[in-house]
Scaffold this motif. Structure first.
Motif, mmCIF file in Angstrom:
data_model
loop_
_atom_site.group_PDB
_atom_site.id
_atom_site.type_symbol
_atom_site.label_atom_id
_atom_site.label_comp_id
_atom_site.label_asym_id
_atom_site.label_seq_id
_atom_site.Cartn_x
_atom_site.Cartn_y
_atom_site.Cartn_z
ATOM 1 N N GLU A 210 -16.485 -10.812 51.711
ATOM 2 C CA GLU A 210 -17.215 -11.484 53.188
ATOM 3 C C GLU A 210 -17.085 -10.752 54.759
ATOM 4 N N GLU A 242 -17.204 -20.192 60.827
ATOM 5 C CA GLU A 242 -16.723 -20.457 59.614
ATOM 6 C C GLU A 242 -14.916 -19.456 59.898
ATOM 7 N N ARG A 256 -11.984 -19.821 53.870
ATOM 8 C CA ARG A 256 -12.256 -20.368 55.561
ATOM 9 C C ARG A 256 -13.597 -21.594 55.083
ATOM 10 N N GLN A 257 -13.685 -21.948 56.573
ATOM 11 C CA GLN A 257 -14.430 -23.481 56.563
ATOM 12 C C GLN A 257 -15.968 -22.919 56.394
ATOM 13 N N GLU A 258 -16.456 -22.399 54.903
ATOM 14 C CA GLU A 258 -17.735 -21.799 55.415
ATOM 15 C C GLU A 258 -19.032 -22.555 55.473
ATOM 16 N N ARG A 259 -19.910 -22.034 55.885
ATOM 17 C CA ARG A 259 -21.035 -22.516 56.519
ATOM 18 C C ARG A 259 -20.843 -24.307 57.442
#
Length: 311
Positions: A210, A242, A256-259
């Motif tokens: 990642e 992110e 994680r807070q993707e995008r």
């Protein structure tokens, strides 16, 4: 050394004395390494054991083993039964033994060997020396009788052996069961440890992948575009691309807070926050812009805000 005849036990030797009008039978019990013991002739007892026959008396002849007559007799096995001992060949016509053998067969006795003019102990020793395992497998009455005698002889020791095994198993079963459960518990712990280590390794590789993955837009360029949209009156206190969704804990997967990019800061008025949101909405690579929190600082005239940007 052939131990099987000794394991089989004593040999019954029937000393048959031929007479002009019949025969007599004397029974000898011969044990290896012991003097033969004469007992009363009991056909039922002899039939349950191993029997050999030695013949003497009327009709038996002994000649020097090297003589021509002895050679002719030894060659004519269909007519004569012979036994060589001490350089003498003793023999008798087989027809003289028909009555004796028929009587023994009728009593259930099947002699393993028939000798001529041998002492009982010598006859037993001669049979032991000539014994071979394949005699147990002969498809004859003699082979069957020998096999039955072997079974009767070893049945009790084998039964005792298995009873000892059962007793030992009953005595050792509790401790063996405890040991088995302990080993199973240790094995389960090792399996869980190995599984945990494998999971940790998998998570570490996933986390490394990642962080190693290159985003479509470099984070530095994205941060430059966000900061370029900040009004002069707005002060940024946080800019995260992110960020972690929850607090990171050891042994748990990273979330994680993707995008998503998170921007936090302070502004003197709500109009400044609105202007900042509008600028972000018009910036490239900002798919969505959402004001998630705005409140006034305690004992201050500035507003605190938080904005989430969808990438």
């Amino acid at each position: 050394m052939n131990l099987f005849p000794y394991i089989l036990g004593p040999v019954w030797v029937l000393d048959v004395t031929l007479t002009p009008d019949g025969h007599t039978i004397a029974a000898w019990r011969c044990r290896a390494g012991c003097e033969p013991q004469q007992t009363d002739y009991d056909s039922a007892a002899v039939a349950r054991g191993v029997a050999a026959v030695t013949v003497s008396g009327h009709g038996t002849v002994a000649k020097p083993a090297g003589s021509q007559l002895a050679a002719r007799v030894a060659a004519d096995t269909a007519t004569f039964l012979s036994t060589e001992s001490a350089r003498q060949l003793a023999f008798v016509r087989r027809e003289r033994l028909h009555g004796v053998l028929a009587e023994l067969t009728g009593a259930g006795i099947h002699p393993q060997a028939v000798f001529v003019a041998l002492a009982p102990d010598a006859a037993a020793a001669r049979w032991r020396e000539g014994f071979r395992w394949r005699q147990l497998l002969r498809p004859t009455a003699e082979g069957s009788s020998l096999a039955q005698a072997v079974v009767r002889r070893v049945a009790l020791p084998v039964l005792g052996f298995f009873l000892c095994l059962l007793a030992a198993n009953a005595a050792l079963a509790p401790s063996l069961g405890t040991r088995s459960r302990t080993l199973q518990a240790e094995l389960s712990v090792r399996e869980r440890t190995a599984s945990t280590a494998a999971d940790v390794t998998t998570r570490q590789r996933a986390l490394l992948e990642e962080f190693s993955a290159q985003p479509s837009v470099p984070r530095a360029v994205l941060c430059d575009r966000i900061t370029a949209a900040v009004p002069e009156q707005v002060v940024l206190t946080r800019l995260a691309v992110e960020p972690l969704a929850v607090r990171f804990e050891a042994g748990k997967p990273l979330q994680r807070q993707e995008r998503t990019a998170v921007v936090a800061g302070t502004a003197p008025a709500a109009d400044d926050v609105s202007a900042f949101v509008e600028r972000l909405a018009g910036a490239a690579r900002c798919r969505t812009v959402r004001l998630t929190n705005v409140e006034r600082e305690r004992d201050a005239e500035r507003l605190v805000f938080r904005i989430e940007i969808g990438l």
